[in-house]
Write a protein that holds these residues in place. Structure first.
Motif, PDB file in Angstrom:
ATOM      1  N   TYR A 181       0.830  -1.203   0.000  1.00  0.00           N
ATOM      2  CA  TYR A 181       0.000   0.000   0.000  1.00  0.00           C
ATOM      3  C   TYR A 181       0.872   1.262   0.000  1.00  0.00           C
ATOM      4  O   TYR A 181       0.571   2.234  -0.710  1.00  0.00           O
ATOM      5  N   SER A 352      -8.868  -2.481   5.020  1.00  0.00           N
ATOM      6  CA  SER A 352      -8.425  -2.581   3.629  1.00  0.00           C
ATOM      7  C   SER A 352      -8.414  -4.022   3.144  1.00  0.00           C
ATOM      8  O   SER A 352      -8.200  -4.951   3.929  1.00  0.00           O
ATOM      9  N   SER A 355      -3.456  -7.302   0.527  1.00  0.00           N
ATOM     10  CA  SER A 355      -2.683  -6.656  -0.532  1.00  0.00           C
ATOM     11  C   SER A 355      -2.647  -7.447  -1.832  1.00  0.00           C
ATOM     12  O   SER A 355      -2.572  -6.861  -2.914  1.00  0.00           O
TER      13      SER A 355
END
Length: 467
Positions: A181, A352, A355
């Motif tokens: 990120y 979030s 990844s």
């Protein structure tokens, strides 16, 4: 002859001069000969605080170690520990810093595989509230983490005049979230003055849902290490049935096909399919000192000078000493190597996406220099979970690896062994390596391998499979 001697002396004097000391940096100087218990000079370094505003409302703590390697003159490497909420100073003390105080040992020692021998490296406690970094934490997502890091990073670059340097972002565990990120937001800036990301490396990384990283590959790991998981036939039959019924066995078989035949369905958590936690509970019953981060460990657990969960036993928490904090320009702090509650959400979790389902493929495409490395003695996050995640990613126009990763990972013989110490495979800018005798923290358990992989990331080594 005397000219040669004079030239040699001049070179030594030049090397001894602090390269980054000036009016802007003098407040951050660390006396390399003044660290408590460390009876040798660790060299030039700088530590202290820089604000993470305006994205944040506090400051981040850093410790910067310049390199004497001439090839490092145009680069800066970042090391981040994971957690979330674990201090990167653990990386200095236990893994790749210039001095090590390893678990169970009496004193710090020099590290022959210190990463600052290869590159300028900075260890950063982030997000705010981690380690020595000042709180409060205000992050709820990796987007917040990256924005606050970037605000800090501009000040760090300006303070030490590191403009236009190649940037390498490295770390382990939950840094598998942080780094992609952060790298993605840096690359999006399209500003080489501050954000010239040249590559990333994430070791034993959190890059997917825990069901994929733990439950799906757990049974396979048990079957690969029967002497370390000496379960009875009844228990083995039970967890095998659960893995089959919950679809884990078939998913693992399908996922580890090269090239992959299709994308994989999501694997939601199901409490009745908790194969991983069942194995952890059974392992702890058999071995009260079972360490999922390094599965060959047994009692007694050695005490640890850094302190913290799992290995945090013993009388010393080195960075909680007032004399140590003064020596490294840290504010008086009740230091914990790992802290909870870093993400300020209702459940304390990062909001979030993992990844590998978010920015990681784009970072691979934009750098063509990404390493995912994994210790095969790590049961906290499993290597096959990382490989499943890779096989489900699409980058540079194709999904997953076309070839099975089986090429040798070769390390020249040295003080901590050498020869073939794992596997290393590269396709389309992504390298995946597995380290045979390493747990979760590769620089701690296999320092020569970690050092060699760093050399590959930095471009000093062209191929990990040859001498």
């Amino acid at each position: 002859m005397w000219l040669v001697i004079l030239f040699s002396l001049l070179l030594r004097l030049a090397a001894a001069q602090p390269r980054y000391l000036n009016d802007k940096t003098k407040e951050f100087v660390v006396n390399g000969s003044g660290l408590p218990f460390v009876d040798f000079d660790i060299g030039e370094s700088y530590a202290g605080y820089l604000p993470n505003t305006p994205a944040g409302i506090s400051s981040l703590y850093f410790w910067f170690f310049p390199s004497s390697d001439p090839e490092a003159s145009d680069e800066i490497t970042v090391w981040l520990n994971g957690g979330p909420g674990c201090s990167s100073l653990a990386g200095i003390m236990l893994e790749n810093g210039p001095f090590l105080w390893q678990p169970g040992t009496y004193r710090p020692v020099r590290n022959p595989y210190a990463w600052n021998k290869l590159t300028n490296i900075v260890y950063i406690d982030q997000p705010a509230g981690t380690g020595f970094s000042l709180g409060p934490s205000t992050v709820v997502s990796e987007f917040d983490v990256a924005r606050q890091f970037i605000s800090f990073w501009r000040r760090f670059i300006n303070t030490f005049d590191l403009h236009n340097r190649k940037i390498y972002l490295t770390g382990e565990s939950y840094a598998g979230q942080y780094i992609p990120y952060i790298a993605s937001q840096m690359l999006d800036k399209k500003n080489d003055t501050y954000f010239r990301v040249a590559g990333i490396q994430i070791n034993d990384p959190y890059i997917n849902d825990l069901t994929v990283l733990q439950d799906v590959p757990a049974l396979a790991a048990v079957n690969e290490h029967p002497s370390l998981f000496p379960f009875n036939d009844t228990f083995m039959a039970d967890i095998t049935a659960h893995a089959d019924d919950c679809g884990y066995t078939s998913l693992l078989d399908d996922a580890l096909t090269f090239p992959p035949e299709s994308s994989f369905p999501s694997v939601p958590y199901n409490s009745s399919c908790a194969v991983y936690s069942a194995i952890i509970n059974a392992s702890t019953a058999l071995n009260p000192c079972f360490n999922p981060y390094h599965i060959t460990d047994s009692c007694p657990i050695p005490w640890n000078a850094v302190g913290g969960p799992i290995v945090g036993l013993g009388p010393t928490n080195y960075f909680n000493r007032s004399d140590v904090q003064k020596a490294i320009n840290a504010y008086p702090t009740d230091y914990f190597v790992c802290k909870k509650g870093i993400f300020k959400t209702a459940d304390g979790l990062d909001t979030s996406p993992p990844s590998s389902l978010g920015p990681l493929p784009r970072v691979i495409e934009q750098t063509n220099n990404t390493i995912i490395a994994h210790g095969l003695l790590d049961f906290a996050l499993l290597s096959k979970g990382s490989l499943i995640s890779i096989q489900n990613m699409t980058w540079n126009g194709q999904q997953g690896f076309e070839q099975e990763p089986v090429e040798p990972l070769f390390v020249p013989y040295g003080s901590s062994g050498g020869g073939v110490m794992g596997t290393a495979h590269t396709e389309r800018g992504l390298t995946f390596s597995e380290v045979f005798l390493s747990g979760h923290e590769i620089p701690e358990y296999a320092p020569s391998v970690a050092y060699r992989q760093l050399g590959f990331l930095l471009g000093r080594i062209a191929n990990l499979s040859v001498a």
